[in-house]
Design an enzyme around this catalytic site. Structure first.
Site, mmCIF file in Angstrom:
data_model
loop_
_atom_site.group_PDB
_atom_site.id
_atom_site.type_symbol
_atom_site.label_atom_id
_atom_site.label_comp_id
_atom_site.label_asym_id
_atom_site.label_seq_id
_atom_site.Cartn_x
_atom_site.Cartn_y
_atom_site.Cartn_z
ATOM 1 C CB CYS A 145 -1.292 3.367 8.940
ATOM 2 S SG CYS A 145 -1.995 2.378 7.620
ATOM 3 C CB CYS B 224 -2.569 6.934 5.892
ATOM 4 S SG CYS B 224 -1.712 7.358 4.371
ATOM 5 C CB CYS C 99 5.872 5.193 4.111
ATOM 6 S SG CYS C 99 6.920 6.518 3.484
ATOM 7 C CB CYS D 262 -0.930 -0.038 1.223
ATOM 8 S SG CYS D 262 -2.187 1.236 1.226
ATOM 9 C CB CYS D 263 3.747 2.297 2.108
ATOM 10 S SG CYS D 263 3.059 2.801 3.696
HETATM 11 S S1 SF4 Z 1 0.321 4.669 5.661
HETATM 12 FE FE1 SF4 Z 1 -1.260 3.048 5.580
HETATM 13 S S2 SF4 Z 1 -2.928 3.817 4.269
HETATM 14 FE FE2 SF4 Z 1 -1.106 5.137 3.969
HETATM 15 S S3 SF4 Z 1 -0.111 4.330 2.178
HETATM 16 FE FE3 SF4 Z 1 0.871 3.337 3.941
HETATM 17 S S4 SF4 Z 1 -0.300 1.449 4.375
HETATM 18 FE FE4 SF4 Z 1 -1.508 2.719 2.934
#
Ligand code: SF4
Length: 234
Positions: free
Chosen positions: A201, A198, A225, A114-115
């Site tokens: 998280c 985010c 991240c 995701c990151c």
């Molecule tokens: S902090 Fe969480 S929601 Fe944001 S990009 Fe990374 S995993 Fe995804």
């Protein structure tokens, strides 16, 4: 670069330098890099306290210095609002956001992926599109376990210098600088957050570690991240 950065261990300098010496050192690092890279020096702004301190320092060096923000669909409303205020105040700050579809719970199932998609990828876009040869970050070596081994000047990617001008600053010194210079900060700090990210998280914690509230319950807890750990240029 750089006559300003030295080979003295950063852990020693964190405790040895005074607040004013650190501010002067940060300004000197930025000035030195700007004289070398000009408009190819760009500040990455995460909209946290460290980033706004670095942005303020950079603007003292030259009002011409540009910046970029990487935002995601998961940023809290307070951060979005703060971002809009910042961009309005500084039109030379560009915003990058990856809109591609991803699984709804990817942040829970695979936060690294995701990151990678939502943060690292748009950072690569920014570096490419803005012609960045020196990117400036708000990274600090006392933020947590993953940030102890960085240097003020680093060359991780070919053709891309990384400058961490407030690497030696303690959390208290960042707040001291922001207060002394009346720098506006993200309103989430007033709610008790110490490190911002985010919404899904990021939590408020009582842990000593400044980044302990990031990715709680995952293998990434208190971690990164990826923009500071993965290649940013192909
Ligand atoms: S902090 Fe969480 S929601 Fe944001 S990009 Fe990374 S995993 Fe995804």
């Amino acid at each position: 670069m750089s006559p300003v950065a030295t080979k003295v261990p950063v852990s020693y300098l964190v405790d040895e330098l005074t607040f004013n010496e650190k501010v002067d050192r940060s300004l000197a690092l930025l000035a030195e890099a700007f004289s070398e890279y000009g408009e190819a020096l760009v500040v990455a702004n995460s909209l946290g306290k460290d980033s706004v301190a670095v942005w303020h320092l950079a603007k003292r060096v030259s009002p011409e210095i540009r910046g970029f923000i990487v935002t995601t669909r998961f940023k809290p409303p307070e951060t979005i609002e703060f971002m809009q205020e910042q961009v309005q105040a500084y039109p030379e700050m560009r915003v990058y956001r990856n809109e591609e579809p991803i699984p709804e719970d990817l942040y829970a199932d695979d936060p690294d992926r995701c990151c990678e998609l939502l943060k690292v990828k748009p950072t690569r876009w920014a570096i490419e599109e803005m012609g960045v040869r020196c990117w400036v970050t708000g990274l600090r070596c006392t933020e947590g376990r993953t940030r102890t081994d960085y240097q003020e000047v680093e060359q991780r990617d070919e053709g891309l210098l990384k400058l961490n001008p407030i690497l030696l600053w303690k959390e208290r010194e960042v707040w001291q600088y922001l207060a002394l210079n009346n720098v506006p900060v993200n309103p989430l700090y007033a709610k008790g957050y110490r490190s911002l990210g985010c919404a899904p998280c990021t939590k408020i914690t009582t842990d000593e570690n400044e980044r302990a509230g990031r990715w709680i319950g995952t293998s990434k807890c208190g971690g990164e991240c990826g923009i500071h750990t993965r290649p940013l240029k192909s």
